[in-house]
Design an enzyme around this catalytic site. Sequence first.
Site, PDB file in Angstrom:
ATOM      1  CG  ASP A 186      44.496  33.821  36.318  1.00 38.14           C
ATOM      2  OD1 ASP A 186      43.513  33.706  35.535  1.00 38.14           O
ATOM      3  OD2 ASP A 186      44.812  34.210  37.391  1.00 38.14           O
TER       4      ASP A 186
HETATM    5  C1  BGC Z   1      41.818  35.590  37.816  1.00 31.39           C
HETATM    6  C2  BGC Z   1      41.223  34.020  37.919  1.00 31.39           C
HETATM    7  C3  BGC Z   1      40.070  33.754  37.368  1.00 31.39           C
HETATM    8  C4  BGC Z   1      39.904  34.220  35.900  1.00 31.39           C
HETATM    9  C5  BGC Z   1      38.916  34.007  34.986  1.00 31.39           C
HETATM   10  C6  BGC Z   1      41.797  36.085  36.339  1.00 31.39           C
HETATM   11  O1  BGC Z   1      41.837  37.391  36.312  1.00 31.39           O
HETATM   12  O2  BGC Z   1      43.108  35.668  38.552  1.00 31.39           O
HETATM   13  O3  BGC Z   1      41.322  33.971  39.338  1.00 31.39           O
HETATM   14  O4  BGC Z   1      39.545  32.503  37.486  1.00 31.39           O
HETATM   15  O5  BGC Z   1      40.431  36.020  35.813  1.00 31.39           O
HETATM   16  O6  BGC Z   1      37.853  34.871  35.401  1.00 31.39           O
END
Ligand code: BGC
Length: 739
Positions: free
Chosen positions: A266
Site C-alpha cells: 500500500d
Molecule cells: C489506500 C489504498 C489505495 C492507495 C492508492 C492508499 O492510501 O489505502 O486503498 O489504493 O492509497 O491510492
Amino acid sequence: MPVNICQQLNNANDLDKASYVSSLLSQMTLKEKIGQMSQFNNDDDNLERSIKMGNVGSVINEVNIDTINKLQSIATQESRLGIPLLIGRDVIHGFNVIFPIPLGQAAAWSTELVETCAKIAAIESSNNGINWTFAPMIDISRDPRWGRIAESLGEDPYLCSALGVAMVKGFQGKNLSDNTSIAACAKHFAGYGASESGRDYNTTNIPENELRNVYLPPFKAVADAGVSTFMASFSDLNGVPVTGNSWLLNDILRDEWSYNGLVVSDWESIPQLVTHGFCEDEKFAAFEACHAGIDMEMASKTYAVNLPLLIQESKISIKQIDTMVSRLLALKFDLGLFKNSFTDPNNREEHLNNAHLSIAKEAASKSCVLLKNNNQILPLCKTKISSMAVIGPLADDGYEQLGTWVFDANIDSSIACLQAIKNYVGDLVDVNYAKGLNTSRSNNQEGFKEATKIALTADVAVMIVGEEAILSGEAHCRSSINLPGCQEQLIDAIYKTGTPIVLVIMAGRPITLEKVLPNVDAVLFAWHPGTMGGPAITELLFGEACPSGKLPVTFPRNVGQIPLYYGQKNTGRPASDATFVDINSIEVRAPQTSLGMTSTHLDTHFSPLFPFGFGLSYTQFEYTNINVNMHSVSMGESVEISATLCNIGKIDAEEIVQLYIRDLVGSVTRPVKELKGFQRIYLSAGQSKNVVFNVHTDELAFYNRQMKLNTEPGLFNAWIGSNSATELKVGFGVILASE
Ligand code: BGC
C-alpha cells in the site's frame, strides 16, 4: 533507431508468456529489474527521466490520456528494454459515471449488477489509458465507525466473496488483454477492517481461526476467480505488519493458495515498517517486505535505494528478485501491453453515455434500503399531494451524493434529488426547498426558520440528510455515528410542524437512528448513491420503482453496541428477551447479582436497530413451508432447502431471499447464523414461488482447531427469510458417508 529488446521479442512472433518473460528477464540488468518493482506517483519530479532509464514499472494517479500515451511511449521506445507501464488508479465505484459506493452496491445483493458496474468503470477508465485499478476492497467490516466501511462490501464473508468475485469479473472481463479490461486488485490483504476502535490504520488483533473463517474467505474466493493482483494492508496484524508478514503473504497466499499474481504494497507502507517499530531502518524494511513477497512498492523508493545493497550483501538473492519481476512482466503480458500500450484518443467510447447512466440509476435504485414506512406513506403520489417541502443539506448537492473516491467523476452530470423531484412532478406539485443547514455537519441553526416555514404549509416534507462525502472513506472515521451536526435537531424542528416526514439518508456508513426514528414516517437509506442518485431516489419515492435493497451490514442502536454483527457466537449466556434487565428496573442498592445473567448491556437492548439483510418493500412478502429434501445428508452430497415465497401485497416487486444456516455443535464454536445463499426474485402481486437452495456439505466447512478446512458431521438449522432475524427454520443432519 535501434530495435529495443521488447520490440525484438515482439518481432519473434507469438512467444508464449513463459518464454517471453524469461527471454526478457535474461536481458535485464539488476537495476532494471528493481525498476520494474517500483511504482511512481505521477507528481514525481523525475518521472519521465526515470522511465527512460528503466527505473519505473508502474505509474499511479496519472489520468490524462495524452500524458499516459507520452509516458508509455517513453517506456516502450526510449528505454533500453522497451517495457510498457502499468498505469494504476483507484477506480473504486465508477470512473466518470459514479455508481453507489461499494457498501451501497452490496445492498443491492446482485452479482450481475456489481459486475456490470465494474465493467463500465473498466470501459471508461481503460479508454483513458488506465490498465490497473485498486479494487475491489474486500475487507470484512464490522465497525461502522471505520470510514472505509464505505468502500467495503459489508460484514459478511459469503456476500462479500460473491460480490468481490463479481467485481473482479467486471473489471477483468473474459480476457485481460481486451482493451476494455483492466487488472483488479484484491485489497487490503488482510484484516484491515478490524482496526481497533474503528480508527483507520490502527492495530488489528485477529485470532488465526477468526482470520481464516471470517476475514480470508473473500480473498481466497477472488484468488480462485483469477484476480490479477493483491494489495498488502497497511495494518499491523497480530504484531506483524502485513507489509512484512511472510506468514500471511508467503505461507498462506503463495503456498497454501498457490496464488501467482502480483502483490503490491500500500502507499508508502514499506518505509512505514520503520514507523510501526518493526524495522530499525528502511534498509531492513526493504529486506522484510521483499522476503514477505511484496513484488512492487507503491509511491516510496525503499526498494530502489536498498535492494541493490541487500543483494550485494547476499541478504536477498537474484532468484527472489527474478521471481517477483517475472510476476510483474507476466501481468503486463496478460494485459497485452507488450503488443500495444497506446490508447487511441479518437477511439474512445462516448463517456457518460446513456447506457452507463441507466445502469447507474438501476444500481442506485436497487441499493436503496427502505427502513421504515409507517402507514404506507410511501410511495407518494404526485396527483394526491399538492405541495411538498424538500429540506436538508444534501437535497440539492450533486457532489456530495457521489461519496468517497470519485477523483475522475463528471460532477456536473450528477443529478441531485431536488432537481429530479422537480423534473418528475412538473407543475402538478408545488415544490419548496430549504437547506436547513449549510452542510451536514453544520451547527448553525439559522436556516431552521425557513425550513419549518415551508414544512408548515406542505403536505409532506422530504428531508435529505446524512453525511457529506468527505465524512467517510480513508482516514475519515467517526467516534459517533449519529447524523452529524444539527441534523437531528432539524428533524425535530420539522417534526414539530406536524407535517409527515419522509427521511432520505445519504451516508458512507450505517448511521445510528434510534433517536430520530420515532419522529419520522419513512426512512429510505440511500448510501452515497452516485451520479444518478436523484432520479433513482425520486422514482422510489413516487413508486415508479419499488425498494428492494437489503442491509449488507448491521445497523446498531448506538455506538456502544459496536461491534455488532449477525454472525456472532452464541456465548455461554446468550441474551434473550426473557432475561433482559433494563437499567431502570434495578433497585437502588440492589445487592450484587449476575443480573439477568446474559450477555447484554443494561442501557440498551441487545438487538440491533436493523438486522443484517433487512429492507422493506412497498409490497409484503410472506414466507411459508420451509423444507429439506432429506433429513440427513451424507458428506460430499447436497441438501436442498426450500420455502414458499408469496407476494401478498398489491405491488409487483423484487425480494432478496436469504438462506442462513447454523452448525449447532462444532469443534470450534460456530456463528448463530451464517448466510449461505441469496436470490433476487421478482414476483407480481399475488404470485408465489417455491425458492430452492442447494447446499453442498463442502459449503458447511470451517477452519477447525488445527486450522484445517473441514465439514463436521452433526445437526444444522437452516432458515429462509427476508433478513437475518428470520425465524422460519428447519433442521437437517450431516452424516459421514459410511453411516
Ligand atoms: C489506500 C489504498 C489505495 C492507495 C492508492 C492508499 O492510501 O489505502 O486503498 O489504493 O492509497 O491510492
